[in-house]
Structures are given as C-alpha cells and as structure tokens.
Design a protein around this motif. Structure first.
Motif, mmCIF file in Angstrom:
data_model
loop_
_atom_site.group_PDB
_atom_site.id
_atom_site.type_symbol
_atom_site.label_atom_id
_atom_site.label_comp_id
_atom_site.label_asym_id
_atom_site.label_seq_id
_atom_site.Cartn_x
_atom_site.Cartn_y
_atom_site.Cartn_z
ATOM 1 N N ASP A 1 1.625 29.288 49.243
ATOM 2 C CA ASP A 1 3.330 29.025 48.615
ATOM 3 C C ASP A 1 3.365 30.810 48.305
ATOM 4 O OD1 ASP A 1 1.037 29.413 46.831
ATOM 5 O OD2 ASP A 1 2.458 29.196 44.776
ATOM 6 N N PRO A 2 5.002 30.664 48.122
ATOM 7 C CA PRO A 2 5.247 32.491 47.952
ATOM 8 C C PRO A 2 5.204 33.186 47.044
ATOM 9 C CG PRO A 2 7.044 30.986 48.345
ATOM 10 C CD PRO A 2 5.764 29.900 48.369
ATOM 11 N N PHE B 1 3.711 34.001 51.552
ATOM 12 C CA PHE B 1 4.047 32.376 51.861
ATOM 13 C C PHE B 1 3.990 32.285 53.696
ATOM 14 C CE2 PHE B 1 8.093 34.759 52.746
ATOM 15 C CZ PHE B 1 8.364 34.503 53.889
ATOM 16 N N LYS C 1 6.728 30.447 57.722
ATOM 17 C CA LYS C 1 7.645 31.504 57.877
ATOM 18 C C LYS C 1 9.273 30.945 57.686
ATOM 19 C CE LYS C 1 9.658 34.688 61.078
ATOM 20 N NZ LYS C 1 9.805 35.145 62.084
ATOM 21 N N ASP C 2 9.334 29.840 57.110
ATOM 22 C CA ASP C 2 10.482 29.826 56.975
ATOM 23 C C ASP C 2 10.919 28.715 55.581
ATOM 24 O OD1 ASP C 2 11.370 28.368 59.957
ATOM 25 O OD2 ASP C 2 10.573 26.796 60.105
ATOM 26 N N ILE C 3 11.625 29.930 54.607
ATOM 27 C CA ILE C 3 11.628 30.137 53.761
ATOM 28 C C ILE C 3 13.644 30.651 53.442
ATOM 29 C CG2 ILE C 3 11.505 32.928 53.236
ATOM 30 C CD1 ILE C 3 10.598 31.851 51.034
ATOM 31 N N ASN C 4 14.096 29.742 52.441
ATOM 32 C CA ASN C 4 15.245 29.221 51.763
ATOM 33 C C ASN C 4 15.457 30.325 50.650
ATOM 34 O OD1 ASN C 4 17.209 28.041 50.009
ATOM 35 N ND2 ASN C 4 18.176 28.781 52.223
ATOM 36 N N ILE D 1 14.585 31.611 45.743
ATOM 37 C CA ILE D 1 13.736 30.904 46.935
ATOM 38 C C ILE D 1 13.173 29.492 46.723
ATOM 39 C CG2 ILE D 1 13.175 32.816 46.786
ATOM 40 C CD1 ILE D 1 10.121 32.530 46.741
ATOM 41 N N ASN D 2 13.248 29.029 48.105
ATOM 42 C CA ASN D 2 12.644 26.842 48.117
ATOM 43 C C ASN D 2 11.485 27.805 49.271
ATOM 44 O OD1 ASN D 2 12.174 25.154 47.506
ATOM 45 N ND2 ASN D 2 14.065 23.836 48.044
ATOM 46 N N HIS D 3 10.924 27.096 49.026
ATOM 47 C CA HIS D 3 9.860 26.596 50.310
ATOM 48 C C HIS D 3 9.042 25.548 50.562
ATOM 49 C CE1 HIS D 3 6.394 28.207 52.658
ATOM 50 N NE2 HIS D 3 7.058 29.252 53.656
ATOM 51 N N ARG D 4 8.843 24.901 51.951
ATOM 52 C CA ARG D 4 7.711 23.891 51.851
ATOM 53 C C ARG D 4 6.573 23.525 51.036
ATOM 54 N NH1 ARG D 4 4.985 23.142 57.299
ATOM 55 N NH2 ARG D 4 4.011 21.269 56.080
#
Length: 375
Positions: A166-167, A194, A197-200, A246-249
């Motif tokens: 998690d970031p 995190f 790599k994919d992050i919003n 920020i949002n991440h899986r």
C-alpha cells in the motif's frame, strides 16, 4: 516366485545406477534390467549359470518417469515481504526414490518438506514438496526434480505475480515563500512504497475536482516499489483548501492529504494614510492622529509612530477583516501636542513588504489654521 527372487529383484532395482556402469553384468543381463528367478540360488550363481547356459527366464524391469513438476502458490493478493507457501507436485514415477530441491535466483533453499505417496493405485508414486518463502517483487522460485528414469533433471519456475504494497499517506508541498493573493500557486502531492505501479491521483479544491494535473511514477527504494509525484497549479485564495486523493488496489479506501493555502499567501498593505483635525488648533494643544492601511494578509502587522526620529509611545491599533477577499485593515491612533515644525510619521511593516513604508503628517498645517494634508 521364491523369496530369493524377490531379494534379487530389489537389489537390482535399488542398485541399477551401479549396474549400468558394470560391463560384466551388462553382458549377462543386457542393456536393460532383467530380473532372474531361480529357486534356492544366489545372485552370483544365477549370473554365472546365465553366462554359460543361457537358460534363464527373465522379465522386463519396471521404470516410470515423473511428470514435469508443477508449482502452485497463493491465488489471492499477498503483501510484499509476507510469508507464503509454495507447493511442487510430480507424479507417475517408479521406483519410489526421487530428489526434489528448491532454488531462488540460483541459490538453493533449505527446510523444505517432502511427501512421497502411492499414485492412482498403479504402483507408481507421486511427490509433493512445500516450502515457505518471503514474497518479493520479480523473484522467481524453481522446483527441480531428479529421478533414475530421467536423463537429466526437470525444472519448473514460479513467480508470485499478485504481490501488493500500500502507498504511504500522501503529503502536499508548496512554494517555499508566500505568494501574492490571486496569483498561481504550484503544489506537489507525493506518495511512495506502493506496488504494483498503477495508481490514481486526483486533486480537489473546495469540493470541486481539478482536472489539469501532471503525474510521474518512478521506481522507489531497494524493494522495487514505486513513488508518485503529482503536480498542479491553482489560484491562491484565502481560506481555500486543496485535497490530494490517492487510490490503489492495495487500499480498501482512498487516502487523502489536505492543504490550507492560508499559510502560503500574502496580501500587500496599502500605503498608510494619516488623518488629523480638520480645523486649526491652538499651539501645544493635544491632537489625535489616525493612520490607516488595508488589503494586507496575513493579519499580523506592525505600526509605529515617530517624531524627530524617536518612537512615540501610547498608540492604539485596531485590526479587522476588510473586503470580500478576507484581507485585513489596521487603524492606529495616537495623541500628541500640536507643535510647529514637529511632523509625525506613521510607519508600517508587514511580511508582504520588502521594507517598511512611511507616511508623515505636518503639524504646521493645523497650527496655522490650514486643513491637514498627507505627505
């Protein structure tokens, strides 16, 4: 079949690797293992007789190749550096003895567990080996098996692809120095650690999303995780808040950082103006002068009164909000005797000014009966 025959067969099976290299025995039993059945005879006698009489009855040896090893691991996402169990499976081999080892990046693992059991009732065997490893990014694990039925070992390689981390909570940074009200302010939102790599990253100002941001994601640290920096330019307004979300899986819900612009804004105070009596006064009569300045931000401001280069005491100041932009205004009063050739100066200093600014009131104008004016 006698018990001696069974023993002979077992000896041949268990020692075939040795027998394969013995040309004298191969001349007797052939290039493939053959099992000799003779009642009440030793292996030596049987082989000697077989070499002269060629009347020995034989049966073909049994050998089964193990299937290519298959590795299974966790089927749900796992946290970076957590411990997970991998299983390696191979079946259909005979005889029972088999070698199975684990490797990571050309280094052999220890402390694996191995279980060999019968397989499908056809008198062959299957093996399962388990090992506990730490989940690392881009790290592969190899299961290697070797068996007498193989000309060379067989390998299977597995990579844990569902690793997450998690970031960190985002942080927002802005200019090192204050910027003027209503001018552009550059802000940067940062989060790191995190994976994948994919992050919003989204920006919001006073509840409305801001679309024109720029984002850069780079590798971060020895664990091969990632770092994101998102930049945006917004107008500087008092009591305006900016949010980086920020949002991440790896997150169950987004993380946010809130930035209050007030700490980085400044409003320049207007040039001070001094007002006094509007009619003439008697010499040495006490008069009250007022110094005013407005439009400044933040609220803190310093007002001093001077006469003949010396600071005057006894002034009072009132600071209050001024106008729709939520800047401030100051009114400072002082009472002094009206004297000829004794001008009074109002000096203000503020964080938005490079240096203090002054305004001077000439007493001669009111002592002589003229209207006051500003210099």
């Amino acid at each position: 079949m006698s018990s001696d025959c069974f023993r002979i067969r077992k000896i041949l099976e268990e020692n075939w690797n040795v027998i394969q290299g013995n040309q004298d025995i191969i001349k007797v039993v052939g290039s493939k293992p053959n099992f000799v059945f003779r009642k009440n005879n030793t292996l030596k006698m049987i082989l000697e007789r077989a070499s002269t009489h060629n009347t020995v009855s034989t049966i073909s040896s049994k050998k089964g190749k193990p299937s290519p090893p298959s590795i299974s691991g966790p089927n749900q996402q796992v946290w970076l550096n957590s411990y997970v169990t991998l299983s390696c499976l191979s079946a259909g081999f005979y005889p029972k003895e088999i070698s199975i080892t684990w490797w990571q990046n050309e280094m052999e693992f220890q402390n694996e567990t191995i279980t060999v059991s019968s397989y499908n009732g056809n008198k062959t065997y299957e093996v399962q080996s388990n090992i506990t490893v730490q989940a690392k990014i881009d790290s592969s694990f190899t299961c290697r098996i070797n068996h007498t039925a193989l000309q060379q070992p067989m390998n299977s390689t597995f990579q844990i692809t569902n690793i997450v981390n998690d970031p960190s909570s985002p942080s927002i940074s802005g200019p090192r120095e204050r910027v003027l009200l209503n001018t552009s302010m550059a802000l940067t939102c940062t989060s790191e650690g995190f994976y994948p790599k994919d992050i919003n990253v989204t920006w919001w100002q006073n509840g409305a999303e801001i679309k024109e941001s720029k984002q850069d994601v780079t590798l971060y640290g020895i664990n091969q995780t990632y770092k994101v920096q998102s930049n945006i330019t917004v107008p500087g307004k008092i009591d305006s808040t900016v949010t980086c979300r920020i949002n991440h899986r790896a997150l169950q819900q987004p993380k946010e950082a809130i930035f209050n612009m007030n700490d980085l804004l400044k409003g320049i105070p207007s040039h001070p103006s001094i007002s006094g009596p509007t009619a003439q006064v008697v010499l040495n009569t006490n008069v009250t002068l007022r110094c005013a300045s407005q439009g400044f931000y933040p609220r803190e401001i310093n007002v001093t009164w001077l006469q003949h280069g010396r600071e005057l005491q006894g002034s009072t100041s009132d600071i209050h909000l001024y106008g729709k932009e939520k800047t401030y205004r100051v009114l400072s009063n002082i009472t002094v005797p009206a004297k000829i050739d004794s001008p009074v100066t109002c000096r203000i200093n503020h964080t938005a000014l490079d240096q203090p600014v002054n305004s001077t009131f000439e007493m001669n104008s009111i002592v002589e009966g003229k209207l006051s004016f500003l210099i």
